[in-house]
Design an enzyme around this catalytic site. Structure first.
Site, PDB file in Angstrom:
ATOM      1  N   ASN A 164     -10.149  -0.360   0.256  1.00 13.27           N
ATOM      2  CA  ASN A 164      -8.693  -0.213   0.226  1.00 13.27           C
ATOM      3  C   ASN A 164      -8.168  -0.781  -1.096  1.00 13.27           C
ATOM      4  O   ASN A 164      -8.272  -1.979  -1.330  1.00 13.27           O
ATOM      5  CB  ASN A 164      -8.110  -0.974   1.427  1.00 13.27           C
ATOM      6  CG  ASN A 164      -6.597  -0.891   1.511  1.00 13.27           C
ATOM      7  OD1 ASN A 164      -5.927  -0.462   0.576  1.00 13.27           O
ATOM      8  ND2 ASN A 164      -6.061  -1.314   2.644  1.00 13.27           N
ATOM      9  N   CYS A 194       0.820  -1.222   0.000  1.00 15.06           N
ATOM     10  CA  CYS A 194       0.000   0.000   0.000  1.00 15.06           C
ATOM     11  C   CYS A 194       0.848   1.264   0.000  1.00 15.06           C
ATOM     12  O   CYS A 194       0.345   2.347  -0.294  1.00 15.06           O
ATOM     13  CB  CYS A 194      -0.947   0.006   1.190  1.00 15.06           C
ATOM     14  SG  CYS A 194      -1.958  -1.458   1.310  1.00 15.06           S
ATOM     15  N   HIS A 228      -3.548   7.244   2.646  1.00 14.70           N
ATOM     16  CA  HIS A 228      -3.924   5.906   2.179  1.00 14.70           C
ATOM     17  C   HIS A 228      -5.314   5.590   2.714  1.00 14.70           C
ATOM     18  O   HIS A 228      -5.612   5.829   3.883  1.00 14.70           O
ATOM     19  CB  HIS A 228      -2.896   4.891   2.689  1.00 14.70           C
ATOM     20  CG  HIS A 228      -3.264   3.471   2.412  1.00 14.70           C
ATOM     21  ND1 HIS A 228      -3.797   3.068   1.209  1.00 14.70           N
ATOM     22  CD2 HIS A 228      -3.195   2.354   3.182  1.00 14.70           C
ATOM     23  CE1 HIS A 228      -4.029   1.761   1.261  1.00 14.70           C
ATOM     24  NE2 HIS A 228      -3.678   1.311   2.438  1.00 14.70           N
TER      25      HIS A 228
HETATM   26  O1  UT7 Z   1      -3.460  -1.179   3.665  1.00 16.73           O
HETATM   27  C1  UT7 Z   1      -3.070  -1.991   4.707  1.00 16.73           C
HETATM   28  C2  UT7 Z   1      -4.009  -3.144   4.789  1.00 16.73           C
HETATM   29  N1  UT7 Z   1      -4.587  -3.441   6.023  1.00 16.73           N
HETATM   30  C3  UT7 Z   1      -5.347  -2.631   6.779  1.00 16.73           C
HETATM   31  O2  UT7 Z   1      -5.477  -1.472   6.567  1.00 16.73           O
HETATM   32  C4  UT7 Z   1      -6.056  -3.278   7.936  1.00 16.73           C
HETATM   33  C5  UT7 Z   1      -6.008  -2.486   9.200  1.00 16.73           C
HETATM   34  N2  UT7 Z   1      -6.937  -3.038  10.150  1.00 16.73           N
HETATM   35  C6  UT7 Z   1      -8.244  -2.705  10.202  1.00 16.73           C
HETATM   36  O3  UT7 Z   1      -8.707  -1.902   9.424  1.00 16.73           O
HETATM   37  C7  UT7 Z   1      -9.093  -3.309  11.299  1.00 16.73           C
HETATM   38  O4  UT7 Z   1      -8.254  -3.989  12.196  1.00 16.73           O
HETATM   39  C8  UT7 Z   1     -10.186  -4.285  10.775  1.00 16.73           C
HETATM   40  C9  UT7 Z   1     -11.266  -3.491  10.047  1.00 16.73           C
HETATM   41  C10 UT7 Z   1      -9.568  -5.306   9.837  1.00 16.73           C
HETATM   42  C11 UT7 Z   1     -10.854  -5.013  11.940  1.00 16.73           C
HETATM   43  O5  UT7 Z   1     -11.332  -4.095  12.890  1.00 16.73           O
HETATM   44  P1  UT7 Z   1     -10.955  -4.271  14.445  1.00 16.73           P
HETATM   45  O6  UT7 Z   1     -11.666  -3.207  15.159  1.00 16.73           O
HETATM   46  O7  UT7 Z   1      -9.466  -4.286  14.549  1.00 16.73           O
HETATM   47  O8  UT7 Z   1     -11.607  -5.659  14.784  1.00 16.73           O
HETATM   48  P2  UT7 Z   1     -10.896  -7.015  15.256  1.00 16.73           P
HETATM   49  O9  UT7 Z   1      -9.923  -7.509  14.252  1.00 16.73           O
HETATM   50  O10 UT7 Z   1     -10.409  -6.795  16.645  1.00 16.73           O
HETATM   51  O11 UT7 Z   1     -12.126  -7.987  15.256  1.00 16.73           O
HETATM   52  C12 UT7 Z   1     -13.257  -7.760  16.033  1.00 16.73           C
HETATM   53  C13 UT7 Z   1     -14.285  -8.843  15.742  1.00 16.73           C
HETATM   54  C14 UT7 Z   1     -13.708 -10.237  15.660  1.00 16.73           C
HETATM   55  O12 UT7 Z   1     -14.626 -11.109  16.292  1.00 16.73           O
HETATM   56  P3  UT7 Z   1     -14.307 -11.727  17.738  1.00 16.73           P
HETATM   57  O13 UT7 Z   1     -13.021 -12.485  17.547  1.00 16.73           O
HETATM   58  O14 UT7 Z   1     -14.155 -10.524  18.618  1.00 16.73           O
HETATM   59  O15 UT7 Z   1     -15.496 -12.556  17.987  1.00 16.73           O
HETATM   60  C15 UT7 Z   1     -13.733 -10.540  14.180  1.00 16.73           C
HETATM   61  O16 UT7 Z   1     -13.875 -11.911  13.894  1.00 16.73           O
HETATM   62  O17 UT7 Z   1     -14.912  -8.583  14.492  1.00 16.73           O
HETATM   63  C16 UT7 Z   1     -14.942  -9.783  13.724  1.00 16.73           C
HETATM   64  N3  UT7 Z   1     -14.940  -9.490  12.307  1.00 16.73           N
HETATM   65  C17 UT7 Z   1     -16.073  -9.292  11.605  1.00 16.73           C
HETATM   66  N4  UT7 Z   1     -17.363  -9.309  11.951  1.00 16.73           N
HETATM   67  C18 UT7 Z   1     -18.269  -9.058  10.986  1.00 16.73           C
HETATM   68  C19 UT7 Z   1     -13.879  -9.347  11.498  1.00 16.73           C
HETATM   69  N5  UT7 Z   1     -14.303  -9.054  10.253  1.00 16.73           N
HETATM   70  C20 UT7 Z   1     -15.647  -9.031  10.288  1.00 16.73           C
HETATM   71  C21 UT7 Z   1     -16.655  -8.782   9.332  1.00 16.73           C
HETATM   72  N6  UT7 Z   1     -17.932  -8.794   9.720  1.00 16.73           N
HETATM   73  N7  UT7 Z   1     -16.354  -8.498   8.038  1.00 16.73           N
END
Ligand code: UT7
Length: 332
Positions: free
Chosen positions: A287, A117, A257
């Site tokens: 993204n 990215c 970004h």
């Molecule tokens: O360009 C670089 C590329 N990468 C990025 O930019 C990613 C950066 N990270 C993020 O944007 C965020 O970390 C995410 C959007 C990916 C996730 O948000 P978060 O607030 O960090 O959530 P988390 O990973 O702590 O997950 C929270 C919960 C999890 O469930 P449990 O384990 O707490 O039961 C996930 O399984 O949300 C769940 N989850 C979803 N639920 C519904 C993860 N993806 C989804 C989804 N729909 N699509």
């Protein structure tokens, strides 16, 4: 001006996104997710998906041609093409060489650059050196991705985040004191295990087994990348401003970004910028990795958000881990 060399800036931009729109509601039918979760956690409402016959070079060609035209040039005026991508058409030849042939840039050398990215910022930094040193006059930097091809259709953690598209900028000589004022680039390979595509390289060639395990898909520890991003976006922006002899009060416009609205908001808070000075289009496109910043920049210019002599900050982060920012005094 970079170290008393020729001043270099962006002299034209272009972008292209595929027509097919994939909404959050569409994704609800594929994985256990909801429009509400995606919007509140990421800010993304929809993204674009390339039709199956479209590859990264096809989108890069259109974005590149638009940028060349916007710069008032012809393809044979381009001396070098750099394509920032993690989804090349194939391992080799480079996507840059494929694009070179398709646009008829007969005088250009061409290579791909891999910084995920952050690739477009890296591409600007690399390309501008050739012009500053006098080796080349016009460099086309393209960020293009077909991320839909490397997403695991069963992984809700990644499927909802990414989209396809391409953006481009032509770099050229500009008036003294305008154009790129400073760059900051960084890498931390110890974070390589946070965002990667495991199979298909020399370490782990694709096999029946890797396919069964889904190792040919992008894998990510989203929350770890999130924490890194929130820290690094502000840090690298401030460092670059300092290198340029400027402060956050001098910033007229920020093009970050487009990964997650919460990451953008954290950077904006750190830089103490009002919302109207920040470009956001991740709601429409998700993204697009290397394509995200050049598409956002092109759209910001078309919406007249950026004016001559404005101080612009471009900032990004990504797999590697990598990060980077540049400060530009806009020259047109
Ligand atoms: O360009 C670089 C590329 N990468 C990025 O930019 C990613 C950066 N990270 C993020 O944007 C965020 O970390 C995410 C959007 C990916 C996730 O948000 P978060 O607030 O960090 O959530 P988390 O990973 O702590 O997950 C929270 C919960 C999890 O469930 P449990 O384990 O707490 O039961 C996930 O399984 O949300 C769940 N989850 C979803 N639920 C519904 C993860 N993806 C989804 C989804 N729909 N699509």
């Amino acid at each position: 001006m970079i170290n008393n060399l020729q001043s270099v800036g962006i002299i034209g931009t272009g972008s292209y996104v595929p027509e097919q729109v994939v909404t959050n509601k569409d994704l609800e039918k594929l994985v256990d997710t909801s429009d509400e979760w995606i919007v509140t956690r990421t800010g993304i409402s929809e993204r674009r998906k390339a039709e199956s016959h479209i590859a990264t070079s096809d989108m890069g060609v259109i974005a590149g041609q638009r940028a060349i035209e916007a710069a008032g040039l012809k393809p044979d005026d381009i001396d070098l093409i750099i394509v920032a991508t993690i989804t090349p058409d194939m391992f080799f030849p480079s996507t840059a060489c494929i694009i070179q042939e398709k646009i008829g840039a007969i005088n250009a050398s061409a290579f791909d650059l891999s910084a995920a990215c952050t690739g477009f910022i890296y591409g600007l930094a690399v390309g501008s050196q050739f012009i500053a040193s006098g080796m080349y006059k016009h460099v086309l930097v393209i960020g293009a991705e077909t991320l839909s091809r490397i997403l695991n259709p069963a992984d809700r953690n990644t499927l909802v985040l990414f989209g396809d598209g391409a953006g481009a900028a032509v770099l050229g000589p500009v008036e003294d004191g305008k154009g790129f004022l400073a760059f900051d680039l960084g890498s931390d390979g110890s974070g390589g295990n946070l965002l990667y595509l495991e199979a298909g390289g020399s370490r782990l060639p694709v096999s029946e087994e890797t396919i069964k395990k889904g190792q040919h898909y992008l894998a990510m520890s989203g929350n770890d990348v999130f924490k890194f991003a929130v820290r690094i976006m502000g840090e690298t922006s401030l460092k670059t401003l300092e290198k340029a002899g400027l402060t956050r009060e001098d910033v007229d416009y920020l093009v970050p970004h487009q990964a997650n609205i919460r990451i953008v908001d954290a950077a904006v808070k750190r830089l103490k910028l009002p919302a109207e000075k920040v470009y956001v289009n991740l709601d429409k496109y998700g993204n697009m990795s290397g394509a995200s910043i050049p598409v956002a920049l092109d759209e910001a210019l078309k919406e007249n958000k950026i004016n001559k002599d404005d101080i612009i900050v471009l900032v990004g982060f990504g797999a590697g881990l990598t990060w980077g920012a540049c400060v530009i005094r806009w020259s047109y």
